[in-house]
Scaffold this active site. Structure first.
Site, PDB file in Angstrom:
ATOM      1  N   CYS A 131       0.868  -1.192   0.000  1.00 52.41           N
ATOM      2  CA  CYS A 131       0.000   0.000   0.000  1.00 52.41           C
ATOM      3  C   CYS A 131       0.891   1.224   0.000  1.00 52.41           C
ATOM      4  CB  CYS A 131      -0.970  -0.029   1.176  1.00 52.41           C
ATOM      5  SG  CYS A 131      -0.181  -0.109   2.797  1.00 52.41           S
ATOM      6  N   ARG A 155      -2.172  -0.867   5.554  1.00 55.60           N
ATOM      7  CA  ARG A 155      -3.383  -1.370   4.891  1.00 55.60           C
ATOM      8  C   ARG A 155      -3.096  -2.713   4.215  1.00 55.60           C
ATOM      9  NH1 ARG A 155      -4.950   3.739   1.258  1.00 55.60           N
ATOM     10  NH2 ARG A 155      -2.733   4.141   1.574  1.00 55.60           N
TER      11      ARG A 155
END
Lengths: 286, 80
Positions: A237, A242
């Site tokens: 990410c 994430r």
């Protein structure tokens, strides 16, 4: 309905509420907003600061094995404890913490499904009382490098290893350099790694922050994206948190055997000199 | 940098601890924030059609659709 590959890695908010006084269960909050814990946390929970405690203060890396042992010991966590992680942003940083615990071989680690948001929106109690912490002795395992991708492996895998870019479509296309609730910053170039497929982490989550069912996840990652147990996968990410969420989905919930999180992610790749980058036509970036 | 900001309130009182989710044109998640004690939230999106979804503590969900033009900042109130 199919169950998750490792259903034990998730606990519900009800389960946590029922185990608040259980000394063998250590509840740990890991947040992007590091002030959230001070404003109120689950009773007895300790905080792990992702930048000041999980990461090295100078070099860009997370703490080494000895540092991890000191950190966990100082939080009163022993290596045999069951650790339950939760946090804001639908468990982004708690998932990063989970991946970090797995990297150093902690066996009994869980995520509270739905994270802090679900706990709060259910109207459950938060406290500002500091927990009583008795320092413990923690012995970590050797790092499990099978869950982590570093820059050279990512570069060697461009066009060969399936990669999942879990950022938002705007970041993937190059319109934005960071999520829309954060100021634009970081990498020198916008875009994505050539060949990476954009599957925003949020595809894996319900609106209340819990994970979608195994069947729904399989339909997305197996059916739509075409990931399978026969090929290794790299997730990334912007700074690796994430993508820890999606790493958790692929490795723990769907049970894919070889999934690596590239924690250098776009802030590293997008600043490398001379590497290939894809960007949607017309998106000059911020 | 464009700004999309506002306040979550309930009967004119700011709501702390509400969650505000920003969805893109096709309904995809883009970002989510928790409101502070004044009920405020702030996003930095690009121009385009956006949906704000407010979640109130203890239940309740409100959607607001907004359009952000180039160079614009938008102030949006969400009643939950």
């Amino acid at each position: 309905m199919t169950d998750y590959a490792k259903p034990e890695v998730l606990v519900s908010t009800d389960w946590v509420a029922e185990h608040l006084g259980d000394r063998s269960v250590r509840v740990v909050e890991v947040d992007e907003d590091t002030t959230a814990y001070q404003k109120g946390h689950i009773l007895g929970a300790v905080s792990l600061h992702w930048r000041e405690e999980i990461q090295e203060p100078v070099r860009r890396d997370f703490v080494d094995r000895a540092g991890f042992e000191r950190l966990l010991g100082s939080k009163g966590i022993a290596d045999g404890d069951t650790v339950v992680l939760y946090g804001g942003n639908n468990n982004w940083f708690a998932a990063y913490g989970y991946w970090f615990f797995r990297y150093y071989g902690h066996r009994e680690v869980r995520l509270m499904n739905g994270g802090r948001k679900k706990w709060e929106l259910e109207g459950r109690e938060l406290t500002t009382d500091a927990p009583k912490v008795t320092p413990a002795t923690y012995r970590a395992k050797d790092p499990d490098t099978s869950v982590r991708a570093l820059r050279d492996e990512v570069l060697a895998g461009v066009g060969k290893t399936p990669m999942v870019d879990v950022r938002s479509p705007e970041e993937f296309s190059g319109k934005l350099a960071a999520p829309a609730h954060l100021p634009q910053e970081q990498a020198q170039r916008n875009g994505h790694i050539p060949g990476a497929k954009n599957v925003p982490w949020s595809r894996a989550a319900n609106e209340d922050g819990t994970f979608k069912s195994a069947d729904e996840l399989q339909a997305i990652y197996g059916g739509e994206v075409g990931l399978s147990a026969t090929k290794p996968v790299i997730t990334y990410c912007r700074i690796g948190e994430r993508s820890s969420h999606t790493w958790f989905v692929l490795h723990e919930l769907l049970g894919l055997p070889s999934v690596k999180n590239y924690d250098g992610s776009w802030t590293e790749y997008g600043s490398l000199v001379g590497v290939p980058i894809e960007r949607e036509k017309g998106d000059a970036g911020s | 940098m464009l700004r999309l900001y506002g306040r979550v309130h309930h009967r004119d009182e700011p709501v702390e601890g509400a969650y505000v989710r920003l969805l893109g044109p096709s309904g995809e998640f883009t970002a989510e924030l928790r409101t502070d004690e004044t009920g405020k939230f702030l996003f930095y999106p690009v121009e385009g059609e956006w949906t704000l979804v407010g979640f109130a503590p203890g239940g309740g969900r409100t959607e607001r659709r907004v359009r952000l033009a180039a160079g614009q900042s938008l102030d949006v109130d969400i009643e939950v």
